[in-house]
Design an enzyme around this catalytic site. Structure first.
Site, PDB file in Angstrom:
ATOM      1  CD  GLU A 136       1.246  -3.657  -0.772  1.00 13.59           C
ATOM      2  OE1 GLU A 136       0.199  -2.972  -0.725  1.00 13.59           O
ATOM      3  OE2 GLU A 136       1.329  -4.722  -1.386  1.00 13.59           O
ATOM      4  CB  CYS A 154      -2.440  -3.563  -3.112  1.00 14.66           C
ATOM      5  SG  CYS A 154      -0.954  -4.392  -3.691  1.00 14.66           S
TER       6      CYS A 154
END
Length: 594
Positions: A346, A380
């Site tokens: 990720e 994020c």
């Protein structure tokens, strides 16, 4: 020694219960019977052994539920307890070791751990691993692998369920306080991350493991088909980020839960909380060598790991560039590995909030403030670009400005603080450069905020920049800080601007659409189908909850293997199909041959 199959299908064979290592309160003291002692066996570490007791049953783990978030209201017991622990830990100086094969290892190569909001305050030091320590950790993981993989799944589950209860109770203040002090999270941001989300990861992943093992094929008459969900054939390398303590805890433990052994390289700016997680896992009964804790630089730790033929997988959260570099390195030397390593990552994001002119302005403004500025935009998933119709912009801008003016920036140990400090000097310099560039750019305007100061801590105040070009660099580049870039579009160009949003960024992690007009919302859902792996309707693009919104994105944002779901757990097993025929045929001929 018999190999233990991992599965919960009907008629599954009885399994042997492996004992805990010497550090575990569950360790059996019964001697092994001579029959087992005499049996041929795989290499084992010195401490684990096989019990004389065999367990029979198709076990059901506790139904996972999300951990309630504590509010830390003034005068509440949880607030008083956390404030006390913060003072205690701020006064300590911790010497964090490596943990290899269950043993603490210290090196001469050390770095300091500081408070980002008061960078002169040193919380302690940590040892950094080099090639020699990495090799020791690989051997420790290899040595522990057989015993750990052979441990019945329900026994492994018990360790992580216990860890979740330790975090829920006696360790909660310590993990939250370490996250606040070393990562500059407010009490609320630490609570939803370091406590609640990690508790959820361990509870729900145990449930997903049970679900995965129960997945079994059909059997035709006269045969029995089984599916064994084996661990990978090698070790897993977990590389974890600074911004979420929960991710740091999940990345090594999700593969470990299904029988893998791991090397864990924590981010250099979050070693303190990660070290306490490791100690908590040991208290929960995690055997030595299952997870090996290796702080250090990316190259010093990563290069020897990627060079080892036994590498079976990478579990990564971090920058897109680093993950692409890892992928390239593995690809260039793919023939040398014993298997194709699993790559689960990720990575970056340039997450959007898109408003239709039917949106409710106050809800939109709150989502922008929370989505862009909580934890200083260092998520994020943080909102970093917004598309606002011109008919709404002045109203929304005024609402956002009013809220930002009330946000306190400062020491997170002051519970009235909303925005802490950026993680380090490098991040501060990056954001300062972006704001300075915007102030000097005729095609951009700093409309809210813009103040920076690193004299005490790495503080960047919440900043909103309006740009005229939807392809402006500030609409494309991930900055990882409290800077929101806004493009104001003409209301009648809704469809056209949706396409701009879809194509402007290389990332596809999170995004949100705000609007009351259902047809317009549906249009955005379709147009932005591949622009975000986690998509929100009338909500900020942050705050995914385990078991509710499995998290991950595609394009340059990662492999979209959805942390906190069965999909992620599936990546850490290597299934073996077994077919048993009860009465084998005795004639090679088929009827058509007659």
């Amino acid at each position: 020694m018999m190999a233990l199959e991992q599965g919960t299908g009907k008629g599954a064979p009885p399994v042997l219960t492996a004992n805990r290592p010497l550090t575990s309160p569950l360790r059996s003291t019964e001697p092994l019977p001579p029959a087992i002692l005499a049996a041929p066996r795989l290499p084992y570490p010195a401490s684990p052994c096989l019990s004389s007791i065999m367990t029979h049953g198709t076990f059901k783990t506790p139904l996972p539920v999300n951990e309630p978030v504590r509010d830390y209201a003034p005068g509440s017991p949880e607030r008083q307890s956390l404030e006390k622990r913060l003072k205690e830990m701020a006064a300590e100086t911790v010497d964090v070791p490596l943990i290899i094969g269950g043993k603490e290892v210290r090196t001469e190569n050390k770095r300091e751990m500081v408070m980002p909001h008061n960078h002169a305050h040193v919380l302690g030091t940590y040892s950094q691993a080099g090639e020699a320590e990495v090799q020791q950790a690989i051997e420790a993981a290899d040595e522990a692998k057989a015993a750990w993989a052979d441990m019945p799944w329900e026994e492994r589950a018990a360790i992580f369920l216990k860890a979740s209860e330790l975090l829920r109770g006696p360790w909660r203040d310590t993990i939250n306080a370490a996250t606040m002090l070393n990562q500059s999270k407010t009490c609320h941001q630490a609570e939803i991350d370091a406590a609640c989300e990690l508790i959820d990861f361990w509870r729900f992943n145990v449930g997903y493991m049970e679900q995965l093992y129960a997945e079994q094929p059909q059997s035709a008459e006269g045969m029995w088909n089984r599916l064994e969900h084996r661990p990978l054939d090698g070790f897993v390398f977990a590389i974890t980020p600074f911004n979420f303590t929960s991710i740091a805890g999940n990345l090594p433990t999700a593969p470990a839960m299904v029988g893998n052994t791991c090397l864990w390289k924590p981010a250099s700016t979050s070693v303190l909380s990660n070290y306490y997680l490791m100690k908590m896992l040991e208290e929960a009964g995690l055997p030595a060598g299952v997870i090996n804790f290796l702080p250090g630089s990316g190259a010093q730790v990563g290069d020897p790991v990627l060079a080892d033929r036994r590498l079976a997988g990478i579990h990564f959260t971090g920058s897109t560039g680093v993950f692409q570099g890892i992928w390239k390195t593995i690809g260039n030397q793919i023939a040398q590995y014993d298997q194709y390593p699993r790559l689960v990552g990720e990575t970056g994001g340039k997450d959007f909030v898109f408003a239709h002119n039917s949106a409710e302005p106050q809800g939109l403004a709150v989502a922008l403030v929370r989505g862009a500025f909580e934890f200083q935009g260092q998520k994020c998933s943080a909102a970093s670009r917004a598309y606002i119709p011109s008919s709404m912009w002045e109203d929304v801008k005024a609402r956002v400005a009013g809220m930002v003016a009330e946000l306190k920036v400062g020491d997170v140990c002051d519970f009235s603080t909303f925005v802490g400090a950026l993680i380090d000097a490098s991040s501060f310099a990056k954001l300062k450069g972006a704001i300075d560039g915007a102030q000097a750019d005729s095609a951009a305007e700093v409309v809210i905020g813009g103040e920076v100061d690193d004299s005490v801590g790495y503080f960047v105040h919440p900043t909103v920049v309006q740009v005229q070009d939807p392809k402006h660099d500030l609409m494309r580049t991930e900055l990882f800080g409290p800077l929101l870039t806004v493009y104001v579009y003409e209301d009648e160009r809704y469809e056209e601007t949706l396409e701009l949003c879809n194509n402007t960024s290389e990332y596809a992690l999170t995004g949100a659409i705000f609007g009351i007009d259902r047809a317009a919302v549906r249009q955005a859902v379709d147009a932005l189908r591949f622009a975000a792996g986690n998509f929100y309707i009338n909500d900020k693009p942050t705050g995914a909850v385990v078991g509710q919104q499995p998290f991950g994105g595609s394009r340059a944002s990662g492999t979209n293997d959805k942390a906190g779901s069965l999909l992620n757990m599936l990546r850490w097993v290597s299934p073996r199909t077994m077919k048993e025929t009860f009465v084998p045929p005795t004639d090679y001929r088929y009827p058509y041959l007659d």
